[in-house]
Design a protein around this motif. Sequence first.
Motif, mmCIF file in Angstrom:
data_model
loop_
_atom_site.group_PDB
_atom_site.id
_atom_site.type_symbol
_atom_site.label_atom_id
_atom_site.label_comp_id
_atom_site.label_asym_id
_atom_site.label_seq_id
_atom_site.Cartn_x
_atom_site.Cartn_y
_atom_site.Cartn_z
ATOM 1 N N TYR A 2 0.839 -1.188 0.000
ATOM 2 C CA TYR A 2 0.000 0.000 0.000
ATOM 3 C C TYR A 2 0.880 1.247 0.000
ATOM 4 C CZ TYR A 2 -3.702 3.193 1.051
ATOM 5 O OH TYR A 2 -4.584 4.236 0.984
ATOM 6 N N ILE A 3 0.584 2.183 -0.898
ATOM 7 C CA ILE A 3 1.407 3.377 -1.106
ATOM 8 C C ILE A 3 0.580 4.639 -0.889
ATOM 9 C CG2 ILE A 3 2.697 4.698 -2.860
ATOM 10 C CD1 ILE A 3 3.992 2.020 -2.136
ATOM 11 N N ILE A 4 1.171 5.603 -0.215
ATOM 12 C CA ILE A 4 0.664 6.975 -0.205
ATOM 13 C C ILE A 4 1.796 7.823 -0.759
ATOM 14 C CG2 ILE A 4 -0.136 8.939 1.169
ATOM 15 C CD1 ILE A 4 -1.194 6.894 3.202
ATOM 16 N N LEU A 5 1.515 8.573 -1.801
ATOM 17 C CA LEU A 5 2.523 9.394 -2.461
ATOM 18 C C LEU A 5 2.058 10.842 -2.463
ATOM 19 C CD1 LEU A 5 4.364 8.667 -5.751
ATOM 20 C CD2 LEU A 5 3.142 10.811 -5.503
ATOM 21 N N MET A 6 2.966 11.752 -2.149
ATOM 22 C CA MET A 6 2.657 13.181 -2.226
ATOM 23 C C MET A 6 3.863 13.922 -2.771
ATOM 24 S SD MET A 6 2.503 13.833 1.864
ATOM 25 C CE MET A 6 1.475 12.421 2.081
ATOM 26 N N TYR A 7 3.578 15.011 -3.454
ATOM 27 C CA TYR A 7 4.680 15.773 -4.038
ATOM 28 C C TYR A 7 4.435 17.267 -3.947
ATOM 29 C CZ TYR A 7 1.649 16.018 -8.191
ATOM 30 O OH TYR A 7 0.607 16.231 -9.051
ATOM 31 N N ASP A 8 5.537 18.020 -3.978
ATOM 32 C CA ASP A 8 5.549 19.473 -4.068
ATOM 33 C C ASP A 8 6.472 19.832 -5.225
ATOM 34 O OD1 ASP A 8 3.874 20.274 -1.957
ATOM 35 O OD2 ASP A 8 5.493 20.004 -0.508
ATOM 36 N N ILE A 9 5.948 20.585 -6.161
ATOM 37 C CA ILE A 9 6.722 21.027 -7.308
ATOM 38 C C ILE A 9 6.871 22.545 -7.223
ATOM 39 C CG2 ILE A 9 6.855 21.110 -9.831
ATOM 40 C CD1 ILE A 9 6.882 18.240 -8.661
ATOM 41 N N LEU A 10 8.086 23.035 -7.332
ATOM 42 C CA LEU A 10 8.340 24.469 -7.294
ATOM 43 C C LEU A 10 7.647 25.137 -8.479
ATOM 44 C CD1 LEU A 10 9.915 26.765 -5.860
ATOM 45 C CD2 LEU A 10 11.745 26.331 -7.506
ATOM 46 N N THR A 11 6.912 26.196 -8.219
ATOM 47 C CA THR A 11 6.197 26.893 -9.293
ATOM 48 C C THR A 11 7.094 27.966 -9.909
ATOM 49 O OG1 THR A 11 5.198 28.343 -7.639
ATOM 50 C CG2 THR A 11 3.876 26.483 -8.386
ATOM 51 N N SER A 19 4.958 19.579 -12.984
ATOM 52 C CA SER A 19 3.764 19.235 -12.201
ATOM 53 C C SER A 19 2.768 18.435 -13.037
ATOM 54 C CB SER A 19 3.117 20.517 -11.680
ATOM 55 O OG SER A 19 2.037 20.212 -10.854
ATOM 56 N N ARG A 20 2.527 18.871 -14.264
ATOM 57 C CA ARG A 20 1.589 18.180 -15.156
ATOM 58 C C ARG A 20 2.042 16.748 -15.422
ATOM 59 N NH1 ARG A 20 1.400 22.406 -18.077
ATOM 60 N NH2 ARG A 20 2.964 21.785 -19.596
ATOM 61 N N ASN A 21 3.318 16.577 -15.738
ATOM 62 C CA ASN A 21 3.834 15.236 -16.034
ATOM 63 C C ASN A 21 3.861 14.355 -14.789
ATOM 64 O OD1 ASN A 21 4.292 15.413 -18.852
ATOM 65 N ND2 ASN A 21 6.038 16.727 -18.440
ATOM 66 N N GLN A 34 -6.245 13.889 -3.449
ATOM 67 C CA GLN A 34 -6.249 15.290 -3.063
ATOM 68 C C GLN A 34 -5.085 15.981 -3.754
ATOM 69 O OE1 GLN A 34 -5.708 16.225 1.126
ATOM 70 N NE2 GLN A 34 -7.850 16.795 1.227
ATOM 71 N N LYS A 35 -5.307 17.143 -4.342
ATOM 72 C CA LYS A 35 -4.308 17.928 -5.075
ATOM 73 C C LYS A 35 -3.064 17.147 -5.483
ATOM 74 C CE LYS A 35 -6.168 22.139 -3.538
ATOM 75 N NZ LYS A 35 -6.173 23.505 -3.794
ATOM 76 N N SER A 36 -2.071 17.035 -4.649
ATOM 77 C CA SER A 36 -0.845 16.315 -5.037
ATOM 78 C C SER A 36 -0.632 15.081 -4.158
ATOM 79 C CB SER A 36 0.364 17.245 -4.940
ATOM 80 O OG SER A 36 0.519 17.706 -3.618
ATOM 81 N N VAL A 37 -1.739 14.414 -3.817
ATOM 82 C CA VAL A 37 -1.680 13.214 -2.975
ATOM 83 C C VAL A 37 -2.370 12.067 -3.700
ATOM 84 C CG1 VAL A 37 -2.268 12.208 -0.739
ATOM 85 C CG2 VAL A 37 -1.757 14.661 -0.903
ATOM 86 N N PHE A 38 -1.707 10.908 -3.696
ATOM 87 C CA PHE A 38 -2.217 9.706 -4.354
ATOM 88 C C PHE A 38 -2.081 8.528 -3.407
ATOM 89 C CE2 PHE A 38 -0.974 12.630 -7.579
ATOM 90 C CZ PHE A 38 -1.829 12.410 -8.643
ATOM 91 N N GLU A 39 -2.927 7.498 -3.621
ATOM 92 C CA GLU A 39 -2.842 6.284 -2.814
ATOM 93 C C GLU A 39 -3.177 5.081 -3.673
ATOM 94 O OE1 GLU A 39 -5.801 6.193 0.287
ATOM 95 O OE2 GLU A 39 -7.428 6.034 -1.149
ATOM 96 N N GLY A 40 -2.774 3.904 -3.206
ATOM 97 C CA GLY A 40 -3.151 2.687 -3.892
ATOM 98 C C GLY A 40 -2.212 1.535 -3.584
ATOM 99 N N ASN A 41 -2.585 0.373 -4.065
ATOM 100 C CA ASN A 41 -1.784 -0.837 -3.909
ATOM 101 C C ASN A 41 -0.949 -1.046 -5.167
ATOM 102 O OD1 ASN A 41 -2.542 -2.116 -1.324
ATOM 103 N ND2 ASN A 41 -4.592 -1.959 -2.204
#
Length: 92
Positions: A2-11, A19-21, A34-41
Amino acid sequence: MYIILMYDILTDEKGSKVSRNTFKICKKYLTHIQKSVFEGNLTELDLMKLKSELDSYIRKDKDSLIIFKNRNERWLEKEFLGIEDDKTSNFF
Protein backbone atom coordinates in the motif's frame (compact mmCIF):
# COMPACT_ATOMS: atom_id res chain seq x y z
CA MET A 1 2.07 -3.03 -0.96
CA TYR A 2 0.00 0.00 0.00
CA ILE A 3 1.41 3.38 -1.11
CA ILE A 4 0.66 6.98 -0.20
CA LEU A 5 2.52 9.39 -2.46
CA MET A 6 2.66 13.18 -2.23
CA TYR A 7 4.68 15.77 -4.04
CA ASP A 8 5.55 19.47 -4.07
CA ILE A 9 6.72 21.03 -7.31
CA LEU A 10 8.34 24.47 -7.29
CA THR A 11 6.20 26.89 -9.29
CA ASP A 12 8.88 28.42 -11.46
CA GLU A 13 9.26 28.69 -15.23
CA LYS A 14 9.38 24.93 -15.82
CA GLY A 15 7.35 23.92 -12.77
CA SER A 16 3.97 23.69 -14.50
CA LYS A 17 5.30 21.15 -17.02
CA VAL A 18 6.97 19.13 -14.26
CA SER A 19 3.76 19.24 -12.20
CA ARG A 20 1.59 18.18 -15.16
CA ASN A 21 3.83 15.24 -16.03
CA THR A 22 4.20 14.17 -12.40
CA PHE A 23 0.42 14.19 -12.02
CA LYS A 24 -0.11 12.12 -15.18
CA ILE A 25 2.45 9.52 -14.14
CA CYS A 26 1.03 9.19 -10.61
CA LYS A 27 -2.51 8.90 -12.01
CA LYS A 28 -1.37 5.94 -14.17
CA TYR A 29 -0.47 3.91 -11.08
CA LEU A 30 -2.44 5.31 -8.14
CA THR A 31 -5.76 6.91 -7.17
CA HIS A 32 -5.74 10.69 -6.98
CA ILE A 33 -7.23 11.67 -3.62
CA GLN A 34 -6.25 15.29 -3.06
CA LYS A 35 -4.31 17.93 -5.07
CA SER A 36 -0.85 16.32 -5.04
CA VAL A 37 -1.68 13.21 -2.97
CA PHE A 38 -2.22 9.71 -4.35
CA GLU A 39 -2.84 6.28 -2.81
CA GLY A 40 -3.15 2.69 -3.89
CA ASN A 41 -1.78 -0.84 -3.91
CA LEU A 42 1.25 -1.54 -6.08
CA THR A 43 3.52 -4.48 -6.68
CA GLU A 44 7.25 -3.98 -6.16
CA LEU A 45 7.67 -3.95 -9.94
CA ASP A 46 5.01 -1.26 -10.45
CA LEU A 47 6.54 0.84 -7.68
CA MET A 48 9.92 0.59 -9.41
CA LYS A 49 8.33 1.64 -12.73
CA LEU A 50 6.54 4.56 -11.07
CA LYS A 51 9.73 5.80 -9.41
CA SER A 52 11.70 5.41 -12.63
CA GLU A 53 9.17 7.44 -14.63
CA LEU A 54 8.98 10.13 -11.95
CA ASP A 55 12.76 10.32 -11.73
CA SER A 56 12.91 11.71 -15.26
CA TYR A 57 10.77 14.74 -14.26
CA ILE A 58 11.37 15.50 -10.58
CA ARG A 59 14.12 18.10 -10.25
CA LYS A 60 16.17 16.98 -7.28
CA ASP A 61 17.28 20.49 -6.42
CA LYS A 62 13.78 22.08 -6.56
CA ASP A 63 11.01 19.49 -6.12
CA SER A 64 10.03 17.04 -3.41
CA LEU A 65 8.27 13.68 -3.59
CA ILE A 66 7.50 11.43 -0.61
CA ILE A 67 6.36 7.81 -0.78
CA PHE A 68 4.96 6.13 2.33
CA LYS A 69 4.88 2.33 2.09
CA ASN A 70 2.94 -0.14 4.18
CA ARG A 71 2.45 -3.84 3.67
CA ASN A 72 -1.21 -3.69 4.61
CA GLU A 73 -3.61 -0.76 4.25
CA ARG A 74 -5.76 -2.05 7.14
CA TRP A 75 -3.24 -0.74 9.66
CA LEU A 76 -3.99 2.85 8.68
CA GLU A 77 -6.78 4.95 10.14
CA LYS A 78 -8.28 7.89 8.32
CA GLU A 79 -9.96 10.93 9.84
CA PHE A 80 -11.59 13.72 7.84
CA LEU A 81 -11.84 17.37 8.75
CA GLY A 82 -14.08 19.11 6.26
CA ILE A 83 -15.48 17.42 3.16
CA GLU A 84 -15.27 13.63 3.19
CA ASP A 85 -14.27 12.21 -0.17
CA ASP A 86 -15.20 8.66 -1.16
CA LYS A 87 -12.09 8.37 -3.41
CA THR A 88 -10.17 7.48 -0.25
CA SER A 89 -12.26 4.45 0.59
CA ASN A 90 -9.16 2.25 0.81
CA PHE A 91 -8.72 3.15 4.48
CA PHE A 92 -10.74 1.47 7.20
